[in-house]
Design a protein around this motif. Sequence first.
Motif, PDB file in Angstrom:
ATOM      1  N   LEU A  57     -94.523 -16.972 -36.561  1.00 32.64           N
ATOM      2  CA  LEU A  57     -94.597 -16.342 -37.830  1.00 32.64           C
ATOM      3  C   LEU A  57     -93.184 -15.894 -37.874  1.00 32.64           C
ATOM      4  O   LEU A  57     -92.386 -15.391 -37.105  1.00 32.64           O
ATOM      5  CB  LEU A  57     -95.461 -15.084 -38.031  1.00 32.64           C
ATOM      6  CG  LEU A  57     -96.936 -15.442 -38.198  1.00 32.64           C
ATOM      7  CD1 LEU A  57     -97.886 -14.519 -38.114  1.00 32.64           C
ATOM      8  CD2 LEU A  57     -97.202 -16.428 -39.369  1.00 32.64           C
ATOM      9  N   PRO A  58     -92.391 -15.822 -39.019  1.00 29.21           N
ATOM     10  CA  PRO A  58     -91.025 -15.290 -39.175  1.00 29.21           C
ATOM     11  C   PRO A  58     -90.950 -13.906 -39.117  1.00 29.21           C
ATOM     12  O   PRO A  58     -91.835 -12.895 -39.268  1.00 29.21           O
ATOM     13  CB  PRO A  58     -90.923 -15.505 -40.835  1.00 29.21           C
ATOM     14  CG  PRO A  58     -92.168 -15.530 -41.526  1.00 29.21           C
ATOM     15  CD  PRO A  58     -93.057 -16.199 -40.511  1.00 29.21           C
ATOM     16  N   GLU A  59     -89.878 -13.387 -38.315  1.00 28.68           N
ATOM     17  CA  GLU A  59     -89.638 -12.171 -38.064  1.00 28.68           C
ATOM     18  C   GLU A  59     -89.228 -10.983 -39.231  1.00 28.68           C
ATOM     19  O   GLU A  59     -89.506  -9.924 -39.179  1.00 28.68           O
ATOM     20  CB  GLU A  59     -88.604 -12.044 -36.924  1.00 28.68           C
ATOM     21  CG  GLU A  59     -88.861 -12.853 -35.588  1.00 28.68           C
ATOM     22  CD  GLU A  59     -87.933 -12.611 -34.706  1.00 28.68           C
ATOM     23  OE1 GLU A  59     -86.887 -12.091 -34.936  1.00 28.68           O
ATOM     24  OE2 GLU A  59     -87.748 -13.200 -33.506  1.00 28.68           O
ATOM     25  N   ARG A  60     -88.705 -11.438 -39.987  1.00 30.91           N
ATOM     26  CA  ARG A  60     -88.165 -10.765 -41.267  1.00 30.91           C
ATOM     27  C   ARG A  60     -89.256 -11.114 -42.393  1.00 30.91           C
ATOM     28  O   ARG A  60     -89.472 -12.058 -42.962  1.00 30.91           O
ATOM     29  CB  ARG A  60     -86.916 -11.168 -41.556  1.00 30.91           C
ATOM     30  CG  ARG A  60     -85.710 -10.936 -40.716  1.00 30.91           C
ATOM     31  CD  ARG A  60     -84.390 -11.227 -41.264  1.00 30.91           C
ATOM     32  NE  ARG A  60     -84.175 -10.360 -42.519  1.00 30.91           N
ATOM     33  CZ  ARG A  60     -83.085 -10.244 -43.203  1.00 30.91           C
ATOM     34  NH1 ARG A  60     -81.897 -11.036 -43.077  1.00 30.91           N
ATOM     35  NH2 ARG A  60     -82.780  -9.606 -44.138  1.00 30.91           N
ATOM     36  N   ARG A  61     -89.835  -9.808 -42.847  1.00 35.18           N
ATOM     37  CA  ARG A  61     -90.860  -9.962 -43.727  1.00 35.18           C
ATOM     38  C   ARG A  61     -90.640  -8.946 -44.775  1.00 35.18           C
ATOM     39  O   ARG A  61     -90.254  -7.641 -44.579  1.00 35.18           O
ATOM     40  CB  ARG A  61     -92.421  -9.695 -43.086  1.00 35.18           C
ATOM     41  CG  ARG A  61     -92.734 -10.563 -41.842  1.00 35.18           C
ATOM     42  CD  ARG A  61     -93.957 -10.134 -41.484  1.00 35.18           C
ATOM     43  NE  ARG A  61     -94.381 -10.902 -40.175  1.00 35.18           N
ATOM     44  CZ  ARG A  61     -95.560 -10.645 -39.403  1.00 35.18           C
ATOM     45  NH1 ARG A  61     -96.468  -9.803 -40.048  1.00 35.18           N
ATOM     46  NH2 ARG A  61     -95.620 -11.456 -38.291  1.00 35.18           N
ATOM     47  N   GLU A  62     -90.751  -9.450 -46.009  1.00 33.39           N
ATOM     48  CA  GLU A  62     -90.575  -8.574 -47.252  1.00 33.39           C
ATOM     49  C   GLU A  62     -91.861  -8.194 -47.454  1.00 33.39           C
ATOM     50  O   GLU A  62     -92.953  -8.783 -47.758  1.00 33.39           O
ATOM     51  CB  GLU A  62     -89.847  -9.310 -48.359  1.00 33.39           C
ATOM     52  CG  GLU A  62     -89.625  -8.326 -49.457  1.00 33.39           C
ATOM     53  CD  GLU A  62     -89.141  -9.292 -50.762  1.00 33.39           C
ATOM     54  OE1 GLU A  62     -89.109  -8.606 -51.843  1.00 33.39           O
ATOM     55  OE2 GLU A  62     -89.098 -10.486 -50.685  1.00 33.39           O
ATOM     56  N   LYS A  63     -92.157  -6.608 -47.483  1.00 34.82           N
ATOM     57  CA  LYS A  63     -93.399  -6.151 -47.776  1.00 34.82           C
ATOM     58  C   LYS A  63     -93.574  -5.951 -49.141  1.00 34.82           C
ATOM     59  O   LYS A  63     -92.871  -5.423 -49.988  1.00 34.82           O
ATOM     60  CB  LYS A  63     -93.802  -4.714 -46.828  1.00 34.82           C
ATOM     61  CG  LYS A  63     -93.640  -5.073 -45.724  1.00 34.82           C
ATOM     62  CD  LYS A  63     -94.261  -3.496 -44.870  1.00 34.82           C
ATOM     63  CE  LYS A  63     -94.356  -3.783 -43.372  1.00 34.82           C
ATOM     64  NZ  LYS A  63     -94.638  -2.329 -42.778  1.00 34.82           N
ATOM     65  N   LYS A  64     -94.880  -6.408 -49.753  1.00 39.01           N
ATOM     66  CA  LYS A  64     -95.287  -6.256 -50.938  1.00 39.01           C
ATOM     67  C   LYS A  64     -96.465  -5.247 -51.118  1.00 39.01           C
ATOM     68  O   LYS A  64     -97.120  -4.827 -50.089  1.00 39.01           O
ATOM     69  CB  LYS A  64     -95.581  -7.541 -51.827  1.00 39.01           C
ATOM     70  CG  LYS A  64     -94.526  -8.580 -51.700  1.00 39.01           C
ATOM     71  CD  LYS A  64     -93.301  -8.231 -52.598  1.00 39.01           C
ATOM     72  CE  LYS A  64     -92.187  -9.279 -52.684  1.00 39.01           C
ATOM     73  NZ  LYS A  64     -91.231  -9.090 -53.542  1.00 39.01           N
ATOM     74  N   GLU A  65     -97.083  -5.031 -52.326  1.00 39.36           N
ATOM     75  CA  GLU A  65     -98.132  -4.292 -52.266  1.00 39.36           C
ATOM     76  C   GLU A  65     -99.267  -5.076 -51.899  1.00 39.36           C
ATOM     77  O   GLU A  65    -100.054  -5.747 -52.804  1.00 39.36           O
ATOM     78  CB  GLU A  65     -98.386  -3.728 -53.723  1.00 39.36           C
ATOM     79  CG  GLU A  65     -99.308  -2.568 -54.067  1.00 39.36           C
ATOM     80  CD  GLU A  65     -99.649  -2.047 -55.488  1.00 39.36           C
ATOM     81  OE1 GLU A  65    -100.645  -1.787 -55.775  1.00 39.36           O
ATOM     82  OE2 GLU A  65     -98.649  -2.583 -56.242  1.00 39.36           O
ATOM     83  N   GLY A  66     -99.848  -4.594 -50.448  1.00 38.48           N
ATOM     84  CA  GLY A  66    -100.839  -5.252 -49.923  1.00 38.48           C
ATOM     85  C   GLY A  66    -100.752  -6.563 -49.372  1.00 38.48           C
ATOM     86  O   GLY A  66    -101.634  -7.133 -48.905  1.00 38.48           O
ATOM     87  N   ASP A  72     -91.336 -19.160 -46.025  1.00 39.65           N
ATOM     88  CA  ASP A  72     -92.229 -19.897 -47.146  1.00 39.65           C
ATOM     89  C   ASP A  72     -93.690 -19.344 -47.063  1.00 39.65           C
ATOM     90  O   ASP A  72     -94.466 -20.227 -47.560  1.00 39.65           O
ATOM     91  CB  ASP A  72     -92.143 -21.311 -47.081  1.00 39.65           C
ATOM     92  CG  ASP A  72     -92.391 -21.945 -45.630  1.00 39.65           C
ATOM     93  OD1 ASP A  72     -93.208 -21.133 -44.772  1.00 39.65           O
ATOM     94  OD2 ASP A  72     -92.536 -23.256 -45.767  1.00 39.65           O
ATOM     95  N   LEU A  73     -93.959 -18.356 -46.452  1.00 38.53           N
ATOM     96  CA  LEU A  73     -95.409 -17.893 -46.396  1.00 38.53           C
ATOM     97  C   LEU A  73     -95.764 -16.621 -46.974  1.00 38.53           C
ATOM     98  O   LEU A  73     -94.842 -15.799 -47.038  1.00 38.53           O
ATOM     99  CB  LEU A  73     -95.958 -17.824 -44.750  1.00 38.53           C
ATOM    100  CG  LEU A  73     -95.929 -19.196 -43.859  1.00 38.53           C
ATOM    101  CD1 LEU A  73     -96.158 -18.709 -42.600  1.00 38.53           C
ATOM    102  CD2 LEU A  73     -96.742 -20.119 -44.674  1.00 38.53           C
ATOM    103  N   ILE A  74     -96.904 -16.579 -47.485  1.00 39.87           N
ATOM    104  CA  ILE A  74     -97.520 -15.028 -47.792  1.00 39.87           C
ATOM    105  C   ILE A  74     -98.570 -14.746 -46.866  1.00 39.87           C
ATOM    106  O   ILE A  74     -99.421 -15.551 -46.715  1.00 39.87           O
ATOM    107  CB  ILE A  74     -98.007 -15.273 -49.338  1.00 39.87           C
ATOM    108  CG1 ILE A  74     -96.947 -15.790 -50.355  1.00 39.87           C
ATOM    109  CG2 ILE A  74     -98.707 -13.862 -49.837  1.00 39.87           C
ATOM    110  CD1 ILE A  74     -97.479 -15.862 -51.623  1.00 39.87           C
ATOM    111  N   GLY A  75     -98.466 -13.590 -46.420  1.00 36.48           N
ATOM    112  CA  GLY A  75     -99.416 -13.028 -45.515  1.00 36.48           C
ATOM    113  C   GLY A  75     -99.962 -11.674 -45.789  1.00 36.48           C
ATOM    114  O   GLY A  75     -99.475 -10.890 -46.661  1.00 36.48           O
ATOM    115  N   SER A  76    -100.969 -11.190 -44.853  1.00 32.07           N
ATOM    116  CA  SER A  76    -101.528  -9.812 -45.398  1.00 32.07           C
ATOM    117  C   SER A  76    -102.190  -9.418 -44.138  1.00 32.07           C
ATOM    118  O   SER A  76    -102.887 -10.206 -43.546  1.00 32.07           O
ATOM    119  CB  SER A  76    -102.515  -9.846 -46.490  1.00 32.07           C
ATOM    120  OG  SER A  76    -102.846  -8.419 -46.573  1.00 32.07           O
TER     121      SER A  76
END
Length: 618
Positions: A57-66, A72-76
């Motif tokens: 998984l990518p080390e740099r993640r942009e946090k969104k609400e939830g 190129d992935l969305i995770g939670s």
Amino acid sequence: MNFADQESMARMNLAAGEGMAALHDATEALMRHHYRVAKDNTRLAERLLRLWGASRLPERREKKEGFWVGGDLIGSDAALTADSIVAILEHASKHPDLYLEPSLESRMEEAICDLDPADFTYGPSLCALLTDPSASPLTSSRVLDLGLMVKAMPEFEPLVCHVHHDVYHVYTTDVHSVKCMEAGRALILGGPTSLAARWPYLAEVVEGIEDPDTFIFSCLVHDIGKNRGGDHSRKGAAMMASIGPRMGFDAHQTERLTFLVREHLSMARIARRRDLGDLRVIRDLASKVRTTGTLRMLTLLTFCDMATVGDDVLNDWNASLLFSLYRRVKALLAHGAESMWQEAEGRGTTQGELIAACHDDRNVGALGSAVDGFFRDIPVGHIMDTPVDGLIRQFEVYRRVGRQDAPVIEFVPDEQLGTTEVIVAARDVPGALAAITGTLSAAGLNILSAQILSTGSGRTLDIFRVARSGGAGHAASTASQAALVDPRRIAQVTGRLEGVLTGKLAVEDLLVQRINEQKLPERALPSVETMVSVVPDASEQFTVIEIRAPDRIGLLYQISSTLGRHGVNIHLSKVDSVGTQVIDTFYVEKPTGGPLDPEALPPLLQALEDVVRSPIGP
């Protein structure tokens, strides 16, 4: 498995003596189970491949609400609720280059399964996501595959993986419904993938859509009544009273949804099977839609539905019929019944245009007299419905046959529509229509419509719309449909028509020869039910007979011959192809004019039943 194998396996689950309808249902149930298992396995394999590709998984993640976005992935990592699931899908829809992280997708699927079945508070936000014209095409598929579509609308479940046991429907019902919605969204959004890119006149219809959300949602739910037995249009319409409010539609929108689902087949059936020159047909449809706004929605829904059934079901010919029906109903709604006859007042103008186009300086008086005789000899309704260039062609053929005893035949290809107009003028003799239809069928041409104009002067003017196709019979809506343009082929067919009309050639011989020339063995196809019936209240002037049967070479010839032997005059025939089944509609009358007498119908219908079950053979 081919269709014969499917029926053979399904028959194992039937009791002895059960008929075709039971076999059809058992086959669809078998194939639905097969398709569901195959689809689950495919989705599991795809998810495992994505999991393998996303093992780091990518080390740099942009946090969104939830949830978070990385690469190129969305995770939670948070607990999932209905609202957070919709929020994740909304973000993914706005960024089509993003994919759901595989473990998140699995968790979403489990969370959706555990949602309270009585809680539909997320329905409006889910509906807004689905009906957003700019939504990614992946969105509706994700909503379907994750199970959220069925959770929000349990009524949708019978459509999932439902396979039609025919060759007409290419997709399962759930996939077709999603594709229909995507076609509706594309129409509202515009662009190169829209149906309006192929048929620009649709842009005029789209511009008047005042409630795009209701229209787009109707595309999704138009078939929701399927796989329940009976009339799926009415069953689906009855569900809208519950589904509409649940998905955020108000009372007026729900009422319109109910109408669109109930009537979603009406325009296609009328355009392909009814006489569009009959004011009653137009008036009846106008009384149903009531407003131009509803008419626009129903027209676009019909286009989207037909365009996503299978390959080229919505070809240029069918599209032209639909748009012609739309224009006529719109004119009636806007200006009243008088608008349908306004062109009759311009009859003198049309005569003048015809004379000018056919002008002959040597004998202007004789030309004017001939044109006047043509207009008095031809029904007014036909003159109103035919463009001037078409009347010019027909007048020239009509005039030529008046000078000679031999038939006059003209082929006019229309490559834009993929069809050819065939005009045949001859002295009125019994059996002429059957001879013409048989010859065209033997030549490998599919007859789409036939208009028979018997004149007071003892001549017939028969106007056929035909197409070349890879189909085996006389009607088709396949991708290979095309106009007949080869001069040598046209000359050959013309010679054969002249031969059968003058008695020098036998139609049956030509048909048998055509059957024997079929090189490939017939492939196994689903069973098709045969039905002959009278359509009640379809016309005030004619009796309308509808015949459903498996398509085959020479069928239209056999039907025409049978009608002729019973002393029935044919005014109009329209041919609609639905996969391997054809639906032939005949407007017929007594020799003295008017609908057939009730006592004449039973023997005629029985004779037609017998003939459609008796194929021509060597």
